[in-house]
Design a protein around this motif. Structure first.
Motif, PDB file in Angstrom:
ATOM      1  N   ASP A  47       0.815  -1.214   0.000  1.00 24.75           N
ATOM      2  CA  ASP A  47       0.000   0.000   0.000  1.00 24.75           C
ATOM      3  C   ASP A  47       0.852   1.269   0.000  1.00 24.75           C
ATOM      4  OD1 ASP A  47      -2.282  -1.518   0.010  1.00 24.75           O
ATOM      5  OD2 ASP A  47      -2.675  -1.286   2.155  1.00 24.75           O
ATOM      6  N   ALA A  48       1.996   1.216   0.651  1.00 28.08           N
ATOM      7  CA  ALA A  48       2.820   2.412   0.818  1.00 28.08           C
ATOM      8  C   ALA A  48       3.860   2.595  -0.284  1.00 28.08           C
ATOM      9  CB  ALA A  48       3.528   2.375   2.174  1.00 28.08           C
ATOM     10  N   HIS A  94      13.678   9.085 -12.406  1.00 27.19           N
ATOM     11  CA  HIS A  94      12.842  10.185 -12.888  1.00 27.19           C
ATOM     12  C   HIS A  94      11.489  10.199 -12.193  1.00 27.19           C
ATOM     13  CE1 HIS A  94      10.434  12.715 -15.475  1.00 27.19           C
ATOM     14  NE2 HIS A  94       9.729  11.684 -15.887  1.00 27.19           N
ATOM     15  N   ASN A  95      10.858   9.044 -12.076  1.00 28.11           N
ATOM     16  CA  ASN A  95       9.544   8.999 -11.444  1.00 28.11           C
ATOM     17  C   ASN A  95       9.631   9.311  -9.951  1.00 28.11           C
ATOM     18  OD1 ASN A  95       7.140   8.043 -13.301  1.00 28.11           O
ATOM     19  ND2 ASN A  95       8.998   7.050 -14.041  1.00 28.11           N
ATOM     20  N   GLY A  96      10.742   8.952  -9.322  1.00 26.35           N
ATOM     21  CA  GLY A  96      10.943   9.355  -7.936  1.00 26.35           C
ATOM     22  C   GLY A  96      10.989  10.865  -7.793  1.00 26.35           C
ATOM     23  N   THR A  97      11.699  11.536  -8.711  1.00 23.00           N
ATOM     24  CA  THR A  97      11.771  13.002  -8.640  1.00 23.00           C
ATOM     25  C   THR A  97      10.417  13.631  -8.883  1.00 23.00           C
ATOM     26  OG1 THR A  97      12.348  13.349 -10.989  1.00 23.00           O
ATOM     27  CG2 THR A  97      14.172  12.959  -9.460  1.00 23.00           C
ATOM     28  N   THR A 122       0.713  12.897   1.750  1.00 27.60           N
ATOM     29  CA  THR A 122       2.083  13.397   1.591  1.00 27.60           C
ATOM     30  C   THR A 122       3.099  12.437   2.179  1.00 27.60           C
ATOM     31  OG1 THR A 122       1.294  15.686   1.641  1.00 27.60           O
ATOM     32  CG2 THR A 122       3.626  15.322   2.145  1.00 27.60           C
ATOM     33  N   ASP A 123       2.763  11.805   3.302  1.00 30.12           N
ATOM     34  CA  ASP A 123       3.721  10.890   3.932  1.00 30.12           C
ATOM     35  C   ASP A 123       4.029   9.697   3.034  1.00 30.12           C
ATOM     36  OD1 ASP A 123       1.117   9.951   4.215  1.00 30.12           O
ATOM     37  OD2 ASP A 123       1.274   9.544   6.374  1.00 30.12           O
ATOM     38  N   VAL A 124       2.987   9.111   2.453  1.00 27.33           N
ATOM     39  CA  VAL A 124       3.181   7.974   1.546  1.00 27.33           C
ATOM     40  C   VAL A 124       3.964   8.407   0.310  1.00 27.33           C
ATOM     41  CG1 VAL A 124       1.989   6.357   0.001  1.00 27.33           C
ATOM     42  CG2 VAL A 124       1.160   6.694   2.338  1.00 27.33           C
ATOM     43  N   ASN A 127       7.734   9.009   1.055  1.00 21.95           N
ATOM     44  CA  ASN A 127       8.432   7.751   1.304  1.00 21.95           C
ATOM     45  C   ASN A 127       8.631   6.973   0.006  1.00 21.95           C
ATOM     46  OD1 ASN A 127       9.426   5.642   3.296  1.00 21.95           O
ATOM     47  ND2 ASN A 127       7.838   4.484   2.226  1.00 21.95           N
ATOM     48  N   ALA A 128       7.575   6.885  -0.815  1.00 19.49           N
ATOM     49  CA  ALA A 128       7.671   6.151  -2.073  1.00 19.49           C
ATOM     50  C   ALA A 128       8.621   6.849  -3.039  1.00 19.49           C
ATOM     51  CB  ALA A 128       6.286   6.009  -2.704  1.00 19.49           C
TER      52      ALA A 128
END
Length: 356
Positions: A47-48, A94-97, A122-124, A127-128
């Protein structure tokens, strides 16, 4: 290049799914992250982590960084099928940024849907997004192309250098976003783009050179090519945000909210140019609209009118074309195959001429 984008995207997505499956079972977690010291909660990790990431990936995205890597690696004598796992490195980064940037920019939409932090919290999202900076490093340790230790160390050092620079670029962008005045130089704007967007592109070029066994001269030439292509891409992206805002028939096609960049107070080459060349009163008005978090649609259109009155869109497009030409020149002494050279030449034009 368009054919390569269509051909390779399904393969890239399948490879990303091998790195980060949609369902993170116990075997994957133990193999990828190490055996649990006590007990993993697989459902919570799903989920996270995997759920929000795949929500974003499934919305689209061109995967052009991964495809550019494969075209370059092929053109340098590598086997794209064998090197496919490495193509996911810049794409996952890229997707992390994107996830983290949307939090920092307070963006509402991404790829036509709610931004990840709005949908999952925002927390999830943080972290992701941060996890995606580290997950692709596992590819280097898995070593699917059987690279020697020197090459693997070279990749680690390259990623450390370039990822650090992305945060310099993002830091400048955040600072400017929080300033009411537009008092930056065009060179500072270009450096921000070179760090924030260009460094991810440099990873593509440098990685292609390293995994195919080429020297630092080829590595730097490809890095400079990709950096300038990425700056041109960013300028093109900013132009599209304006054009899709003022063209009702294209509104919504860009996957962002109406007047997204102006609502966010984003400092673009067009706004820097407009403030420097507009009548002082109109320049101050443009700065005021960019600084106002409650700007209306009418305000956005007024800001665009100031940009257009100073020929900001045309000026930015000319700069993008100039960067595209400079990028192509960096390939002159790179030992690419004729087909790869033609594709990368087309790609450098595509980033400027695209309409979405």
């Amino acid at each position: 290049m368009r054919e390569a984008l269509a051909e390779w995207r399904p393969e890239i997505d399948r490879e990303i799914e091998r790195v980060l499956p949609r369902d993170l079972d116990a075997d994957y977690l133990a193999e990828f992250f190490g055996a649990a010291h006590y007990e993993y909660d697989e459902a919570a990790i799903d989920d996270a982590l995997s759920t929000p990431v795949w929500d974003l990936l499934d919305r689209g995205g061109k995967r052009w960084r991964a495809v550019a890597f494969l075209v370059l690696a092929d053109g340098l004598g590598g086997d794209p099928a064998e090197l496919l796992p490495y193509a996911t490195i810049p794409e996952i980064l890229h997707n992390g940024t994107i996830v983290v940037d949307d939090v920092e920019d307070e963006a509402t939409m991404r790829r036509g849907e709610e931004a990840v932090h709005h949908r999952y919290g925002t927390d999830v999202a943080l972290n992701a997004g941060n996890a995606l900076y580290f997950i692709p490093l596992k590819i280097i340790s898995r070593n699917p192309a059987d690279l020697d230790p020197a090459a693997r160390l070279r990749i680690y050092e390259m990623l450390t250098y370039e990822l650090n620079r992305t945060h310099l670029g993002q830091g400048m962008d955040i600072r400017w976003h929080n300033d009411d005045a537009v008092d930056i130089t065009e060179d500072a704007y270009m450096e921000m783009c070179a760090c924030k967007t260009g460094s991810l592109g440099r990873i593509v070029g440098r990685l292609a050179a390293i995994v195919t066994g080429h020297d630092e001269q080829v590595e730097e030439a490809l890095a400079r090519y990709m950096e300038k292509v990425c700056i041109a891409f960013q300028i093109g992206d900013d132009i599209l945000d304006v054009e899709h805002t003022i063209d009702a028939d294209r509104a919504g096609d860009f996957g962002k909210a109406f007047g997204n960049d102006i609502h966010e107070g984003k400092k673009t080459l067009m706004t820097v140019h407009a403030v420097a060349h507009a009548d002082p009163e109109r320049a101050r008005r443009l700065e005021g609209i960019l600084a106002d978090p409650a700007s209306t649609e009418a305000d956005v259109l007024e800001a665009i009118d100031v940009i257009q009155a100073t020929d900001g869109v045309d000026y930015a497009r000319e700069e993008a074309y100039r960067l595209s030409a400079e990028a192509r020149a960096h390939l002159d002494d790179v030992p690419l195959s004729d087909d790869a050279r033609a594709q990368m030449d087309e790609f450098a034009r595509f980033v400027v001429e695209r309409d979405a």
